[in-house]
Write a protein that holds these residues in place. Structure first.
Motif, PDB file in Angstrom:
ATOM      1  N   GLN A  89       0.830  -1.215   0.000  1.00  0.00           N
ATOM      2  CA  GLN A  89       0.000   0.000   0.000  1.00  0.00           C
ATOM      3  C   GLN A  89       0.857   1.255   0.000  1.00  0.00           C
ATOM      4  N   LYS A  90       1.956   1.225   0.773  1.00  0.00           N
ATOM      5  CA  LYS A  90       2.840   2.400   0.815  1.00  0.00           C
ATOM      6  C   LYS A  90       3.384   2.713  -0.575  1.00  0.00           C
ATOM      7  N   VAL A  91       3.737   1.664  -1.304  1.00  0.00           N
ATOM      8  CA  VAL A  91       4.302   1.848  -2.644  1.00  0.00           C
ATOM      9  C   VAL A  91       3.224   2.305  -3.633  1.00  0.00           C
ATOM     10  N   GLN A  92       2.021   1.747  -3.465  1.00  0.00           N
ATOM     11  CA  GLN A  92       0.943   2.071  -4.422  1.00  0.00           C
ATOM     12  C   GLN A  92       0.337   3.446  -4.182  1.00  0.00           C
ATOM     13  N   ASN A  93       0.395   3.919  -2.925  1.00  0.00           N
ATOM     14  CA  ASN A  93      -0.299   5.163  -2.607  1.00  0.00           C
ATOM     15  C   ASN A  93       0.581   6.401  -2.697  1.00  0.00           C
ATOM     16  N   ILE A  94       1.677   6.303  -3.412  1.00  0.00           N
ATOM     17  CA  ILE A  94       2.565   7.460  -3.502  1.00  0.00           C
ATOM     18  C   ILE A  94       1.847   8.629  -4.170  1.00  0.00           C
ATOM     19  N   LEU A  95       1.021   8.347  -5.164  1.00  0.00           N
ATOM     20  CA  LEU A  95       0.251   9.422  -5.818  1.00  0.00           C
ATOM     21  C   LEU A  95      -1.219   9.047  -5.874  1.00  0.00           C
ATOM     22  N   PRO A  96      -2.122   9.938  -5.478  1.00  0.00           N
ATOM     23  CA  PRO A  96      -3.544   9.632  -5.660  1.00  0.00           C
ATOM     24  C   PRO A  96      -3.895   9.634  -7.143  1.00  0.00           C
ATOM     25  N   PRO A  97      -4.954   8.908  -7.537  1.00  0.00           N
ATOM     26  CA  PRO A  97      -5.253   8.732  -8.965  1.00  0.00           C
ATOM     27  C   PRO A  97      -5.585  10.028  -9.703  1.00  0.00           C
ATOM     28  N   ASN A  98      -6.037  11.057  -8.977  1.00  0.00           N
ATOM     29  CA  ASN A  98      -6.420  12.302  -9.682  1.00  0.00           C
ATOM     30  C   ASN A  98      -5.237  13.258  -9.887  1.00  0.00           C
ATOM     31  N   VAL A  99      -4.046  12.818  -9.493  1.00  0.00           N
ATOM     32  CA  VAL A  99      -2.877  13.707  -9.614  1.00  0.00           C
ATOM     33  C   VAL A  99      -1.964  13.188 -10.715  1.00  0.00           C
ATOM     34  N   SER A 100      -1.521  14.086 -11.611  1.00  0.00           N
ATOM     35  CA  SER A 100      -0.617  13.631 -12.671  1.00  0.00           C
ATOM     36  C   SER A 100       0.731  14.335 -12.575  1.00  0.00           C
ATOM     37  N   CYS A 101       1.741  13.680 -13.118  1.00  0.00           N
ATOM     38  CA  CYS A 101       3.100  14.221 -13.090  1.00  0.00           C
ATOM     39  C   CYS A 101       3.504  14.634 -14.503  1.00  0.00           C
ATOM     40  N   ILE A 102       4.148  15.782 -14.591  1.00  0.00           N
ATOM     41  CA  ILE A 102       4.649  16.265 -15.881  1.00  0.00           C
ATOM     42  C   ILE A 102       6.137  16.554 -15.683  1.00  0.00           C
TER      43      ILE A 102
END
Ligand code: UTP
Length: 294
Positions: A89-102
């Motif tokens: 879970q710690k590894v999967q929850n690094i970014l919430p699904p509504n946030v994107s990286c550019i």
């Protein structure tokens, strides 16, 4: 209507010379404080403030930053097979699904102002945040620095820069502001200067690594020549911005750790270690035994 802050720019293309050799092949933003790299604390602070796009300005040797935010298929399936669900879970929850990286590249480290300008094609005409991840901030009551600043932005609808009283002999390490109309928490900025000598400093209020800026800053950076240290300074562009718009300084409710320098980094490690849910108690015991033996 006030535009929300939806984008945060993370300039991570600096050389990190104060942390060499640790930063020779790795960015300083990946230095961990206890169990999370600095850049993850910064990303979480932005997400808490409602930011949806994380815009990283990267340079050489920064591949581990995108790797950190990418999905790690092999690691995840190994943790799954081993039944290590908490770690998974710690590894999967690094970014919430509504946030994107550019990710954008700054081909040459020409300074913080230049790094911010690299974000223009993505930010365009919106107000945006700038977060320097090596300034790690623990907000009072668990309210992050950027969340606090976004509230001030909504109230004043102008650029907001985070400031802190710095030792008068250390003004040469900071952008320093002159202020008026000070209510103890926020104030109008009347001038700003990069790294003045103590005898030339207009105050001892230093700018620390958080900004909310209006998009006019981009045109002003384009006109900014090289300043202190031969770099294109964000401070110089903010000094120009003052000719057109109000800029408000804000003193954070919380504590800042300067993790770009070794002592500040050690302080953060100790204090975040003490506050850590799993480790805090054992670590406190260890520090007590250590101090008794000193
Ligand atoms: P610093 O002044 O802390 O410089 O930059 P630095 O290179 O990271 O570290 P030292 O001083 O050599 O140890 C402030 C922020 O601006 C970014 C850095 O990554 C840091 O987050 N920066 C600086 C850029 O992205 N590009 C630049 O050209 C300069």
């Amino acid at each position: 209507m006030v535009k929300k802050i939806r984008k945060a720019v993370f300039p991570v293309a600096g050389m990190g010379t104060r942390f060499l050799p640790a930063t020779k092949a790795n960015p300083k933003e990946m230095l961990p404080v206890v169990d999370k790299p600095l850049i993850q604390y910064a990303a979480e602070e932005a997400e808490e403030a409602g930011v949806q796009s994380l815009v990283f300005i990267t340079g050489r040797n920064k591949r581990s930053i995108p790797d950190h935010f990418d999905k790690a298929y092999e690691l995840e399936s190994e943790l799954q097979e081993a039944g290590k669900t908490a770690l998974l879970q710690k590894v999967q929850n690094i970014l919430p699904p509504n946030v994107s990286c550019i990710y954008l590249r700054q081909a040459e480290a020409l300074g913080l102002g230049h790094a911010v300008l690299c974000a223009e094609p993505v930010v365009a005409d919106e107000p945006f945040a700038v977060i320097l991840a090596d300034d790690l901030i623990r907000g009072d009551g668990g309210i992050g620095a950027l969340t606090q600043m976004a509230e001030i932005y909504e109230r004043y609808q102008c650029s907001i820069i985070l400031v802190e009283e710095v030792p008068p002999q250390e003004t040469g390490k900071y952008g320093i502001v002159e202020i008026e109309d000070d209510d103890g928490q926020t104030a109008n900025v009347t001038s700003i200067v990069e790294k003045p000598k103590p005898e030339d400093a207009p105050s001892n209020l230093g700018v620390v690594g958080r900004y909310i800026l209006t998009p006019r800053i981009f045109d002003l950076i384009k006109e900014t020549g090289r300043g202190t240290g031969g770099e294109i300074q964000l401070t110089d562009a903010i000094a120009e911005l003052l000719k057109y718009e109000k800029v408000r300084a804000y003193r954070v409710k919380g504590k800042r750790y300067d993790c770009g320098n070794k002592l500040g980094y050690l302080e953060a490690t100790v204090e975040f270690g003490l506050a850590h849910q799993e480790l805090g108690e054992d670590f406190r015991g260890y520090l007590k035994r250590l101090s008794d033996s000193l």
